[in-house]
Design a protein around this motif. Structure first.
Motif, PDB file in Angstrom:
ATOM      1  N   CYS A  20       0.845  -1.192   0.000  1.00  0.00           N
ATOM      2  CA  CYS A  20       0.000   0.000   0.000  1.00  0.00           C
ATOM      3  C   CYS A  20       0.884   1.248   0.000  1.00  0.00           C
ATOM      4  O   CYS A  20       2.104   1.145  -0.164  1.00  0.00           O
ATOM      5  CB  CYS A  20      -0.911  -0.016   1.241  1.00  0.00           C
ATOM      6  N   THR A  21       0.264   2.400   0.155  1.00  0.00           N
ATOM      7  CA  THR A  21       0.957   3.678   0.294  1.00  0.00           C
ATOM      8  C   THR A  21       0.220   4.465   1.371  1.00  0.00           C
ATOM      9  O   THR A  21      -1.013   4.476   1.380  1.00  0.00           O
ATOM     10  CB  THR A  21       0.883   4.494  -1.024  1.00  0.00           C
ATOM     11  N   VAL A  22       0.975   5.101   2.242  1.00  0.00           N
ATOM     12  CA  VAL A  22       0.347   5.944   3.261  1.00  0.00           C
ATOM     13  C   VAL A  22      -0.398   7.079   2.567  1.00  0.00           C
ATOM     14  O   VAL A  22       0.148   7.735   1.681  1.00  0.00           O
ATOM     15  CB  VAL A  22       1.441   6.489   4.209  1.00  0.00           C
ATOM     16  N   CYS A  27      -3.093   6.524   8.567  1.00  0.00           N
ATOM     17  CA  CYS A  27      -2.159   5.474   8.124  1.00  0.00           C
ATOM     18  C   CYS A  27      -0.828   5.492   8.871  1.00  0.00           C
ATOM     19  O   CYS A  27      -0.025   4.568   8.701  1.00  0.00           O
ATOM     20  CB  CYS A  27      -1.845   5.652   6.638  1.00  0.00           C
ATOM     21  N   CYS A  30       0.095   2.413  10.630  1.00  0.00           N
ATOM     22  CA  CYS A  30      -0.520   1.273   9.943  1.00  0.00           C
ATOM     23  C   CYS A  30       0.094  -0.055  10.421  1.00  0.00           C
ATOM     24  O   CYS A  30       1.285  -0.305  10.236  1.00  0.00           O
ATOM     25  CB  CYS A  30      -0.330   1.442   8.443  1.00  0.00           C
ATOM     26  N   TRP A  60       5.400   1.549   3.940  1.00  0.00           N
ATOM     27  CA  TRP A  60       5.125   1.048   2.581  1.00  0.00           C
ATOM     28  C   TRP A  60       5.954   1.830   1.573  1.00  0.00           C
ATOM     29  O   TRP A  60       6.088   3.052   1.697  1.00  0.00           O
ATOM     30  CB  TRP A  60       3.655   1.221   2.223  1.00  0.00           C
ATOM     31  N   SER A  89      -3.618  -4.351   2.620  1.00  0.00           N
ATOM     32  CA  SER A  89      -3.558  -3.450   1.467  1.00  0.00           C
ATOM     33  C   SER A  89      -4.838  -2.619   1.418  1.00  0.00           C
ATOM     34  O   SER A  89      -5.583  -2.556   2.399  1.00  0.00           O
ATOM     35  CB  SER A  89      -3.400  -4.269   0.176  1.00  0.00           C
ATOM     36  N   ASP A  90      -5.060  -1.973   0.292  1.00  0.00           N
ATOM     37  CA  ASP A  90      -6.310  -1.245   0.049  1.00  0.00           C
ATOM     38  C   ASP A  90      -6.730  -1.648  -1.367  1.00  0.00           C
ATOM     39  O   ASP A  90      -6.027  -1.324  -2.340  1.00  0.00           O
ATOM     40  CB  ASP A  90      -6.055   0.267   0.151  1.00  0.00           C
ATOM     41  N   LYS A 121      -9.591   3.678   1.950  1.00  0.00           N
ATOM     42  CA  LYS A 121      -9.422   5.124   2.136  1.00  0.00           C
ATOM     43  C   LYS A 121      -9.426   5.807   0.776  1.00  0.00           C
ATOM     44  O   LYS A 121      -9.394   7.012   0.690  1.00  0.00           O
ATOM     45  CB  LYS A 121      -8.110   5.420   2.873  1.00  0.00           C
ATOM     46  N   ARG A 122      -9.423   5.002  -0.308  1.00  0.00           N
ATOM     47  CA  ARG A 122      -9.443   5.564  -1.670  1.00  0.00           C
ATOM     48  C   ARG A 122     -10.892   5.670  -2.133  1.00  0.00           C
ATOM     49  O   ARG A 122     -11.315   5.028  -3.121  1.00  0.00           O
ATOM     50  CB  ARG A 122      -8.649   4.669  -2.616  1.00  0.00           C
TER      51      ARG A 122
HETATM   52  S1  SF4 Z   1      -4.740   2.673   3.491  1.00  0.00           S
HETATM   53 FE1  SF4 Z   1      -4.849   1.082   5.078  1.00  0.00          FE
HETATM   54  S2  SF4 Z   1      -3.293  -0.428   4.500  1.00  0.00           S
HETATM   55 FE2  SF4 Z   1      -2.873   1.429   3.336  1.00  0.00          FE
HETATM   56  S3  SF4 Z   1      -1.358   2.532   4.584  1.00  0.00           S
HETATM   57 FE3  SF4 Z   1      -3.369   3.318   5.126  1.00  0.00          FE
HETATM   58  S4  SF4 Z   1      -3.993   2.098   6.915  1.00  0.00           S
HETATM   59 FE4  SF4 Z   1      -2.319   0.996   5.896  1.00  0.00          FE
END
Ligand code: SF4
Length: 253
Positions: A20-22, A27, A30, A60, A89-90, A121-122
């Motif tokens: 994933c990416t913060v 996050c 995370c 990440w 992940s997301d 979160k997307r």
């Molecule tokens: S979206 Fe979820 S998995 Fe991705 S960095 Fe943020 S908390 Fe972690």
């Protein structure tokens, strides 16, 4: 690999994607990126090269791994269970192709014995792809909102065709008053836990509980959190809140 989960509101996790990416303050601590680093050190190739070491530990690096072999796993579980999709992940990360997301949905559609919980979160991408998703009834779609700055994620979710929509208000980092809960079936709230956890104000949680009760939305209080979450527990004004969406099946934990 799919595993039994210690998360209070699910039973198992299933990770067809890793990495994933913060993306926002929620996050920062995370759990998945720390765990990914540990799993890599234990020799699990699925998690190899997904993190780098930053000032506060593993972070990440933005690489995503699609685990095609895991796509067939839920079909091997004959008894129905509640499954959290992509705890590592997301699913709506920009690097996960639509075609792959659709394959994940195909698996969920073909395994109706299970109930799936997806969190993202997307939320903008979720809404953008909504027309290309055929939403099965056994998929609950949620967005994470840690503070008022990110409440627009709720509007994106509301405009999708997901049959059950929920909010994960954790780690709760600020007040969330005057939530628009129209079209929302379930709300989870909780404080952050683990090293470096940021404190939650009990009045933030009370406000969310009261808004859910007033709006007739089921409410689940996960934890107060802190460095030792067992010590702080999950009682809110003398009781636990373990509600699930009213349409939940017998697989609810
Ligand atoms: S979206 Fe979820 S998995 Fe991705 S960095 Fe943020 S908390 Fe972690």
């Amino acid at each position: 690999m799919a595993t039994n989960s210690t998360i209070e509101w699910t039973q198992s996790t299933w990770n067809p994607v890793a990495g994933c990416t913060v993306v926002s303050p929620g996050c920062v601590n995370c759990y998945a990126m720390r765990l990914s680093r540990r799993l890599e050190a234990m020799g699990q190739s699925k998690y190899e090269g997904l993190t780098r070491i930053g000032r506060g530990g593993a972070v990440w690096n933005g690489r995503i791994r699609l685990d095609e072999e895991s796509l067939s796993l839920p079909a091997k579980w004959s008894s129905g269970r509640m499954i959290f999709v992509n705890s590592m992940s997301d699913l709506f990360h920009q690097s996960v192709p639509l075609e792959y997301i659709q394959r994940v949905f195909d698996t969920m559609r073909r395994t109706r014995q299970h109930t799936y919980q997806i969190l993202t979160k997307r939320a903008a991408r979720l809404e953008q792809l909504d027309d290309a998703i055929d939403w099965p009834a056994n998929v609950w779609m949620g967005v994470s909102v840690e503070s008022s700055d990110y409440r627009s994620r709720i509007d994106h979710l509301r405009r999708t065709g997901a049959k059950i929509k929920f909010l994960s208000l954790e780690p709760l980092l600020g007040p969330l008053d005057r939530l628009e809960l129209n079209g929302i079936d379930w709300v989870i709230a909780g404080g952050e836990s683990g090293p470096g956890s940021r404190p939650v104000d009990p009045d933030w949680v009370r406000s969310i509980r009261d808004q859910c009760v007033t709006s007739g939305v089921t409410f689940h209080f996960k934890q107060w959190g802190g460095p030792n979450k067992k010590k702080t527990g999950r009682l809110l004004d003398g009781r636990t809140w373990d509600q699930f969406p009213l349409t939940a099946t017998a697989t609810s934990p």
